[in-house]
Design an enzyme around this catalytic site. Structure first.
Site, PDB file in Angstrom:
ATOM      1  N   ASP A  60       0.864  -1.165   0.000  1.00  0.00           N
ATOM      2  CA  ASP A  60       0.000   0.000   0.000  1.00  0.00           C
ATOM      3  C   ASP A  60       0.912   1.230   0.000  1.00  0.00           C
ATOM      4  O   ASP A  60       2.138   1.131   0.121  1.00  0.00           O
ATOM      5  CB  ASP A  60      -0.950  -0.009   1.215  1.00  0.00           C
ATOM      6  CG  ASP A  60      -2.160   0.885   0.991  1.00  0.00           C
ATOM      7  OD1 ASP A  60      -3.195   0.669   1.641  1.00  0.00           O
ATOM      8  OD2 ASP A  60      -2.067   1.800   0.140  1.00  0.00           O
TER       9      ASP A  60
HETATM   10  C1  GLC Z   1      -4.269   4.400  -0.168  1.00  0.00           C
HETATM   11  C2  GLC Z   1      -5.162   3.227   0.182  1.00  0.00           C
HETATM   12  C3  GLC Z   1      -5.219   2.179  -0.878  1.00  0.00           C
HETATM   13  C4  GLC Z   1      -5.084   2.825  -2.246  1.00  0.00           C
HETATM   14  C5  GLC Z   1      -3.676   3.392  -2.338  1.00  0.00           C
HETATM   15  C6  GLC Z   1      -3.441   4.107  -3.679  1.00  0.00           C
HETATM   16  O1  GLC Z   1      -3.568   4.829   0.963  1.00  0.00           O
HETATM   17  O2  GLC Z   1      -4.937   2.581   1.425  1.00  0.00           O
HETATM   18  O3  GLC Z   1      -6.465   1.476  -0.720  1.00  0.00           O
HETATM   19  O4  GLC Z   1      -5.310   1.874  -3.270  1.00  0.00           O
HETATM   20  O5  GLC Z   1      -3.383   4.274  -1.267  1.00  0.00           O
HETATM   21  O6  GLC Z   1      -4.234   5.249  -3.752  1.00  0.00           O
END
Ligand code: GLC
Length: 751
Positions: free
Chosen positions: A287
């Protein structure tokens, strides 16, 4: 190209779109068989330097000017970008990679296409409320058609996090509290995004957040979780396993540490379970900076160490820590990590790019993409999905409304005309200009008859007096109040400790009820709010989990009966936030609650020393306001003659349950039939019931139908005391009902 030519081209494109949307079986993949793909992977890998391999493992958020990244792209230091959706810019990103880097490896372009791209569908919690995987799959397919046309070929969806605490803002983004429902919805979205086979409209799914993220202690986002292996395996992992089996190409690790181990460095969940037990050979991405956050967790001392830990766990791509690109080469040189581990990560990345056909066709036709966005067929699908996602929680008979009896309609409340907020959280690319709000839809349907007095400009506004709106109410035949929470009040990092309607919304409803005019409330929210105190102030209440672009027409159709509500609660509605977490598939405990003594039952001078002696709250009991799977209709349904085909079954058998469902009301309608099972005695304690089947059954008024459902006994398997998954012989109970709190149990044995 002149206008005639453009018109003809657009007609052809829409014909193609209809063909794509309607066909179930798609043409064979254009990039070859699995062995051919693996040979291509090896051929490319064999040409790559260590630096180029590591570059593929680096993902960068690239909104902004392409020139900022040109040098890194030419050097092969970026394998994927996210947060760029302009097809012209994406083409330029791809052109630099393909034409100016040494090996010409195209980029993987990712985006959070969570519940629609431009055409926004209800938030995933609303999608779950439809209990309609086929419709949800179609919506995901539409999202893929719109996004892929602009060059986005990877979505960070579906989110499969089981959520049993509505304080957690990201409950909005998942399919609620139930493992079975979550798994069916995840499979449907994977199929929809990726398509039956690979072609230019395919978008790689990314199942997330692996794993247990929704169990954040206190419902506070990013907080630690403490799930046992058994709970992981029986509740939180099955939806991911189902999505892997459905062919999900990628997976994202979660922010949380579970039992002290951050998911992005968790060898047990990522390597042992995902890779080795399940055989997942897709791409694993972190993430956003979740690799770097392992330093904050106190799991690694610095970025070099957390890069090593992530690679050891089996993570292929680093989103925005720059840990891999900064330290892997040094780690290989020092012998701290082996290049073979890097090779494996790069294989997983190249495989996805090959399967998406990016080597053959890295570019998109920006002009051709435009007419696909918000296409009429897309908007129709979004409206139908919104209609099925709304849950009727109260109705004293005032709904559906009669146009003849509501000559003057007062529309009020802060969510009546909120084109951005009705899209809900994670609707990055949904443009509010395309939203149709309830106010707009009702004005279009009843020109000159709608009076609009919002009462409150936004949900958190505090007001003492509502003179203007109550005066308008007195002149109206019906009051349609739209309340709830703005999109910003749910979603990532947006947990709430108080779930009552914010600001003076409840006071507004009380004022309106005080006029004596009929009040119909619609709640638009990203989570189940605690609305018990508002129920007495309305004749009927519809619950719309942020319904998306077409929320307005959908709600108008439901309010006036063009459509009969069929949605069911995908999550338990609490009486008060203090009951959290509360969910239907709880354990029995040694002292199950049975509705006894509450505060108001206590005699003041009775000198009582003990009350209840069961698992409950003196002030609120332990029953919810509305249970999981609950929802009313404008008609009624009756279940009868529930019968099993046998009294006992072998562990490899199939339970066949049949029952009669009757539409006992005066309107055609659809019932979401639910089948729950309980394992009465196990080597470990088991939930009081678990959903094992659901289906939508549409009946005309007065129609009766004999329905038969098959439940493989194998679906009753669980991880028991010895840590293995199996069906344990013994006594079971089964319910067929319209929600998780209804129905009579029928018994059977497994031998
Ligand atoms: C965010 C979220 C994740 C998302 C990623 C990209 O922090 O936790 O669900 O896909 O970053 O935006």
């Amino acid at each position: 190209m002149n206008d005639i030519m453009k018109y003809i081209r657009n007609l052809c494109l829409l014909a193609l779109l209809c063909a794509v949307l309607s066909c179930q079986e798609r043409k064979p993949s254009s990039v070859g068989s699995a062995p051919e793909i693996e040979r291509r992977v090896e051929r490319i890998l064999s040409q790559m330097t260590l630096a180029e391999k590591i570059g593929q493992m680096n993902q960068v958020s690239a909104g902004g000017d392409v020139s900022n990244y040109a040098d890194a792209l030419r050097k092969g230091q970026i394998g994927s970008i996210l947060n760029e959706v302009d097809p012209v810019k994406i083409n330029e990103f791809q052109r630099i990679c393909v034409e100016e880097s040494r090996l010409g490896i195209p980029l993987l372009v990712g985006r959070d296409v969570i519940h629609g791209f431009h055409t926004v569908f209800p938030i995933p919690l609303g999608l779950a409320a439809t209990f309609d995987p086929a419709l949800v799959e179609k919506g995901a397919r539409i999202a893929a058609v719109e996004a892929s046309a602009q060059g986005v070929r990877w979505t960070f969806s579906p989110m499969l996090d089981i959520a049993r605490d509505p304080r957690w803002g990201r409950i909005a983004e998942g399919s609620g509290e139930d493992t079975w429902l979550d798994a069916r919805m995840g499979e449907a979205m994977v199929r929809g995004y990726q398509g039956a086979d690979w072609d230019a409209t395919s978008m790689a799914a990314c199942i997330k957040h692996f794993v247990g993220y929704g169990a954040a202690e206190g419902g506070r986002d990013y907080n630690s979780t403490f799930l046992t292996e058994r709970q992981l395996r029986n509740v939180y992992l099955p939806p991911f396993e189902a999505a892997v089996k459905a062919g999900a190409l990628t997976l994202m690790t979660s922010f949380n540490d579970n039992d002290g181990v951050p998911s992005t460095g968790n060898v047990f969940t990522v390597k042992d379970i995902l890779r080795e037990e399940w055989g997942f050979d897709g791409l694993v991405v972190t993430d956003w900076n979740s690799m770097g956050e392992m330093i904050s967790h106190g799991f690694g001392a610095d970025r070099k160490e957390v890069a090593r830990l992530a690679l050891e766990a089996g993570v292929d791509m680093d989103m925005m820590t720059y840990g891999y690109i900064s330290h892997l080469e040094e780690l290989v040189r020092s012998g701290a990590v082996r290049e073979t581990a890097i090779n494996q990560a790069v294989r997983n990345i190249l495989r996805v790019k090959i399967m998406l056909g990016l080597f053959e066709n890295p570019y998109v036709d920006a002009e051709a993409a435009a007419p696909l966005q918000y296409a009429p067929a897309h908007l129709e699908a979004a409206q139908r999905t919104a209609e099925e996602s709304v849950v009727l929680l109260k109705n004293d008979g005032i709904l559906p409304l009669s146009a003849d009896k509501t000559r003057t309609i007062l529309v009020t409340g802060p969510m009546a005309d909120a084109p951005h907020d009705q899209l809900g959280t994670w609707a990055f690319d949904g443009q509010k200009e395309h939203s149709v709000t309830p106010l707009q839809a009702l004005r279009e349907r009843f020109p000159g008859r709608v009076v609009y007095v919002p009462g409150l400009q936004y949900t958190r506004e505090h007001k003492e007096r509502f003179d203007e709106v109550t005066a308008a109410a007195r002149r109206a035949d019906v009051i349609l109040a739209f309340v709830g929470e703005e999109a910003i009040l749910s979603g990532e990092a947006h947990s709430l400790a108080d779930l009552n309607l914010k600001g003076s919304q409840s006071e507004l409803l009380a004022c309106l009820a005080g006029t004596g005019k009929p009040v119909v409330v619609t709640v638009m929210a990203g989570r189940p709010l605690t609305i018990e105190r508002d129920l007495p102030n309305c004749r009927a209440l519809l619950y719309a989990f942020h319904p998306g672009t077409m929320g307005g027409p959908a709600l108008a159709s439901l309010l006036y009966g063009d459509v009969n509500p069929s949605g069911k609660t995908p999550v338990t509605f609490l009486r008060t936030v203090g009951q959290a977490p509360l969910y239907y598939s709880h354990n029995m405990t040694g002292r199950p609650y049975n509705g006894e003594t509450l505060l108001e039952d206590i005699e003041p001078e009775a000198g009582q020393t003990s009350l209840g002696n069961t698992s409950y709250y003196l002030d609120y009991g332990a029953y919810p306001l509305f249970p999981f799977g609950y929802g009313l209709s404008y008609t009624t349904f009756a279940y009868s003659d529930i019968a099993l085909d046998r009294d006992e079954y072998p562990v490899d058998g199939t339970v066949r349950v049949s029952f009669t469902l009757e539409n006992t009301g005066g309107r055609d309608g659809t019932e979401i039939v639910q089948v729950y099972v309980r394992d009465l005695v196990g080597s470990v304690t088991r939930p009081v019931k678990e959903l094992k089947h659901f289906e939508r059954v549409s009946l005309q008024a007065g129609e009766r139908r004999r329905v038969e459902v098959e439940i493989p006994v194998a679906d009753l398997a669980f991880y028991g005391l010895d840590g293995t998954k199996k069906v344990e012989p013994g006594d079971f109970q089964l319910w067929v009902a319209g929600d998780s709190a209804s129905g009579e149990a029928v018994g059977f044995k497994v031998k």
